[in-house]
Write an enzyme that holds these catalytic residues in place. Structure first.
Site, mmCIF file in Angstrom:
data_model
loop_
_atom_site.group_PDB
_atom_site.id
_atom_site.type_symbol
_atom_site.label_atom_id
_atom_site.label_comp_id
_atom_site.label_asym_id
_atom_site.label_seq_id
_atom_site.Cartn_x
_atom_site.Cartn_y
_atom_site.Cartn_z
ATOM 1 N N THR A 1 0.881 -1.175 0.000
ATOM 2 C CA THR A 1 0.000 0.000 0.000
ATOM 3 C C THR A 1 0.921 1.228 0.000
ATOM 4 O OG1 THR A 1 -0.134 -0.187 2.398
ATOM 5 C CG2 THR A 1 -2.002 -1.029 1.144
ATOM 6 N N VAL B 1 1.071 4.450 1.284
ATOM 7 C CA VAL B 1 1.532 5.225 2.443
ATOM 8 C C VAL B 1 2.512 4.387 3.273
ATOM 9 C CG1 VAL B 1 0.794 6.413 4.552
ATOM 10 C CG2 VAL B 1 -0.552 6.655 2.467
ATOM 11 N N CYS B 2 2.171 3.117 3.466
ATOM 12 C CA CYS B 2 3.043 2.221 4.254
ATOM 13 C C CYS B 2 4.414 2.089 3.605
ATOM 14 C CB CYS B 2 2.433 0.828 4.366
ATOM 15 S SG CYS B 2 0.732 0.834 4.882
ATOM 16 N N THR B 3 4.418 2.054 2.293
ATOM 17 C CA THR B 3 5.686 1.913 1.569
ATOM 18 C C THR B 3 6.603 3.089 1.899
ATOM 19 O OG1 THR B 3 4.555 0.695 -0.164
ATOM 20 C CG2 THR B 3 6.687 1.661 -0.745
ATOM 21 N N LEU C 1 7.813 2.845 5.705
ATOM 22 C CA LEU C 1 8.875 1.871 5.979
ATOM 23 C C LEU C 1 10.193 2.327 5.362
ATOM 24 C CD1 LEU C 1 7.360 -1.709 5.946
ATOM 25 C CD2 LEU C 1 7.398 0.000 7.697
#
Ligand code: BEZ
Length: 212
Positions: A42, A44-46, A49
């Site tokens: 996804t 935003v998560c990318t 992290l």
């Protein structure tokens, strides 16, 4: 179970992208940041992290280990890490928990059914070396967290633990700090704050940041 500040962070054993993790043992004497994501692959998560990976030196300087979580599988995590590294020019070196059975998500109350029945929200916990929960934040899925703010809070917590000071609103590194109200003994104050302090009110005592 709902967690509160000052509680002991629940221990667990779970699979991760770097093998099985026994949480408290893995933390050892370090501080920890445990943070959850709605899902792998996804956008935003990318970015989050990638950011965490790029801030690895900043976390290490403060004695902090980072560990992410989503309810996807390890196979998925491993493929996703390749994407994160490529798109964010990063090198993810921290574990991502594969919380398929939602064991950790439930322990840390990371699933908010009115937001999503199945996916974790963006929770983040800062845990101190005594395994106490010192910060909890919860963001919606569509808003990436501010990792500079996470580092700022860790700096503040470590200043409080090491120097008996608290940090004012919008404090940043190098700004004056406040002497904690519980510290009243003039001799101890003199020893702890050789640069002196300014009492704007008896309860509001400003002093230069002690570790600068
Ligand atoms: C995400 O990247 O996780 C996301 C983006 C937009 C809406 C919800 C989630």
């Amino acid at each position: 179970m709902s967690l509160r500040l000052g509680d002991i962070a629940p221990d667990f054993e779970q699979e991760s992208s770097v093998g099985r993790i026994k949480f408290h043992e893995w933390l050892g004497d370090s501080w920890g940041v445990l943070f959850s994501h709605p899902a792998d692959f996804t956008p935003v998560c990318t970015t989050e992290l990638g950011l965490t990976a790029k801030l690895a030196d900043e976390f290490e300087k403060r004695g902090v280990k980072t560990i992410a979580l989503s309810v996807d599988s390890n196979e998925s995590h491993k493929e996703w890490i390749k994407d994160i590294n490529e798109t964010q020019a990063a090198n993810v070196g921290f574990p991502i928990l594969a919380d398929r059975d939602r064991k950790v998500s439930e322990l840390y109350d990371m699933i908010h059914p009115n937001a999503s029945e199945t996916l974790t929200v963006r929770s983040l916990f800062v845990i101190d070396p005594k395994k106490k929960v010192r910060l909890m934040i919860t963001y919606p899925a569509s808003t990436g967290r501010n990792f500079d703010e996470v580092l700022r809070v860790i700096d503040s917590l470590q200043l409080t633990d090491n120097h008996s000071v608290a940090t004012p609103g919008n404090w940043k590194q190098g700004d004056d700090v406040v002497i904690v109200p519980s510290l009243q003994d003039p001799e101890i104050i003199k020893q702890k704050f050789p640069k002196g302090y300014k009492a704007l009110r008896p309860y509001l005592r400003m002093t230069p940041q002690p570790n600068k």
